[in-house]
Design a protein around this motif. Structure first.
Motif, PDB file in Angstrom:
ATOM      1  N   GLY A   3      -2.837 -11.469   1.088  1.00 27.94           N
ATOM      2  CA  GLY A   3      -3.890 -10.577   1.552  1.00 27.94           C
ATOM      3  C   GLY A   3      -4.922 -11.298   2.393  1.00 27.94           C
ATOM      4  N   TYR A  46      -4.128  -3.175   4.487  1.00 30.09           N
ATOM      5  CA  TYR A  46      -3.037  -3.787   3.719  1.00 30.09           C
ATOM      6  C   TYR A  46      -3.495  -5.074   3.036  1.00 30.09           C
ATOM      7  CZ  TYR A  46       1.613  -5.552   2.593  1.00 30.09           C
ATOM      8  OH  TYR A  46       2.726  -6.029   1.925  1.00 30.09           O
ATOM      9  N   LEU A  57      -3.566  -5.690  -0.999  1.00 35.42           N
ATOM     10  CA  LEU A  57      -2.871  -6.804  -1.640  1.00 35.42           C
ATOM     11  C   LEU A  57      -3.807  -7.595  -2.537  1.00 35.42           C
ATOM     12  CD1 LEU A  57      -0.521  -8.229   1.148  1.00 35.42           C
ATOM     13  CD2 LEU A  57       0.163  -7.229  -1.034  1.00 35.42           C
ATOM     14  N   HIS A 103      -8.300   4.592   4.914  1.00 34.76           N
ATOM     15  CA  HIS A 103      -7.134   4.286   5.730  1.00 34.76           C
ATOM     16  C   HIS A 103      -7.380   4.794   7.150  1.00 34.76           C
ATOM     17  CE1 HIS A 103      -4.735   3.169   2.250  1.00 34.76           C
ATOM     18  NE2 HIS A 103      -5.286   4.203   1.642  1.00 34.76           N
ATOM     19  N   ASP A 144       3.479   6.959   5.962  1.00 39.56           N
ATOM     20  CA  ASP A 144       3.242   6.334   4.665  1.00 39.56           C
ATOM     21  C   ASP A 144       4.461   6.558   3.786  1.00 39.56           C
ATOM     22  OD1 ASP A 144       2.439   5.494   2.228  1.00 39.56           O
ATOM     23  OD2 ASP A 144       0.454   6.427   2.304  1.00 39.56           O
TER      24      ASP A 144
END
Length: 366
Positions: free
Chosen positions: A107, A116, A120, A259, A299
């Motif tokens: 990450g 993302y 992570l 997002h 997605d």
């Protein structure tokens, strides 16, 4: 030069050697079926059988529980060795903790400011918490369950096995004395054999009572094992609850993360697609869903959920006097401008203004 030799009692050595030979002869004759043997009473046999069953299953339960707690056999061997030499066990990372470290590092490399990378890191931190919960669960389970059972096997069961071995030796001596009484040919030999028989019988009876008391104690041990089992179950309940709380918290944190909105390209013009939960590929013309494309991939989690929830609604899609029938379902969450559509291998968003619901009970003509 003076050498101190051990003080051997030759008489006792000869006596012990004679007893050993008598036992070997008695056991051999019993195997061949040429002599009688003293049988234990039914109560003693039941106690002995229960002890054997208890020992066998307790060993299996301990072994299986340790396999669940520490799946790696090499780690179990290392822990056993360190326990025997009375040294602290080595601290090692679990598989969850290895995964957590790799996720956090990945990450950071992907970028903490990107969705993302942020996700992570969040998941890696949650996996670290799960790893700590796992360590606590393993340690507590060992203290409250596996260690008491092992102590029972190494203590009480070994003592019972030792006393049963002594009892079997006394039985062989008793039967050997009985045979000597039968084979005595002189009066003096008869009296000596009977005297030895009375001594052997008394020793056998005393050892049998000692062994019975130990075998009766297994019932008390099993009551203690039941308490340890309850403690183990409580430990499992607490562990799985902690894991559930960690994952629910992770879900809430991931849901709060923003997002980026994907965009549709229609006739070379970019158009906002709406909430990310309604993202996919679709068409708005007569070429069967071929005119709209996305800049970002759908997605996969959304695609899976929408696929599972896809219902058999029929829509007539007409923009150039040609009808196209596709399957659609509502987006999750519901979008006022778009629906999720699917036709063959194509799937994506369909503008509500271009669709017309058909009765699913009637045939549709393209």
């Amino acid at each position: 030069m003076n050498i101190n030799l051990p003080n051997f009692n030759v008489k006792n050595l000869v006596k012990e050697a004679g007893s050993t030979i008598s036992r070997v002869v008695q056991l051999t004759e019993e195997k061949l079926g040429t002599t009688e043997r003293t049988e234990y009473d039914l109560h003693f046999q039941n106690l002995a059988e229960r002890a054997d069953v208890t020992k066998t299953w307790t060993e299996k339960i301990v072994r299986d529980t340790e396999s669940v707690l520490i799946p790696n056999p090499q780690n179990r061997v290392e822990d056993f060795i360190f326990e025997k030499i009375e040294k602290s066990k080595p601290k090692r990372l679990s598989n969850l903790e290895h995964l957590a470290l790799d996720m956090i590092e990945a990450g950071g490399d992907f970028g903490q400011d990107l969705p993302y990378g942020q996700a992570l890191i969040k998941v890696g931190q949650a996996e670290q918490k799960l790893g700590r919960c796992e360590h606590d669960f393993i340690a507590t389970s060992g203290i409250c369950f596996t260690q008491p059972l092992r102590k029972f096997l190494d203590g009480e069961m070994k003592t019972i096995g030792k006393e049963r071995g002594i009892l079997e030796t006394k039985r062989l001596d008793l039967d050997a004395c009985k045979n000597r009484v039968k084979k005595a040919r002189s009066m003096l030999g008869q009296q000596s054999a009977e005297r030895d028989l009375r001594v052997a019988q008394a020793e056998f009876d005393r050892q049998a009572e000692i062994t019975k008391l130990l075998l009766d104690g297994i019932s008390t041990s099993q009551a203690s094992h039941l308490r340890h089992l309850h403690a183990f179950i409580q430990t499992q309940v607490r562990y799985y609850k902690q894991c559930g709380d960690v994952m629910e918290q992770l879900q809430r944190e991931l849901a709060k993360m923003q997002h980026p909105k994907p965009r549709l390209r229609i006739n070379s013009e970019d158009v906002d697609c709406g909430p990310p939960s309604s993202v996919s590929m679709h068409s708005c013309d007569s070429d069967s869903l071929g005119g709209i494309a996305l800049d970002s991939d759908p997605d996969p989690d959304l695609d899976k959920s929408l696929t599972n929830l896809l219902e058999d609604f029929h829509i007539e899609f007409d923009t150039t006097a040609v009808s196209t029938v596709i399957f659609v379902t509502e987006c999750s969450p519901i979008n006022e401008d778009y629906m999720y559509g699917k036709q063959g291998l194509l799937k994506g968003l369909v503008p509500r203004a271009f669709v017309e619901m058909l009765d699913e009970e009637h045939d549709v003509t393209l």
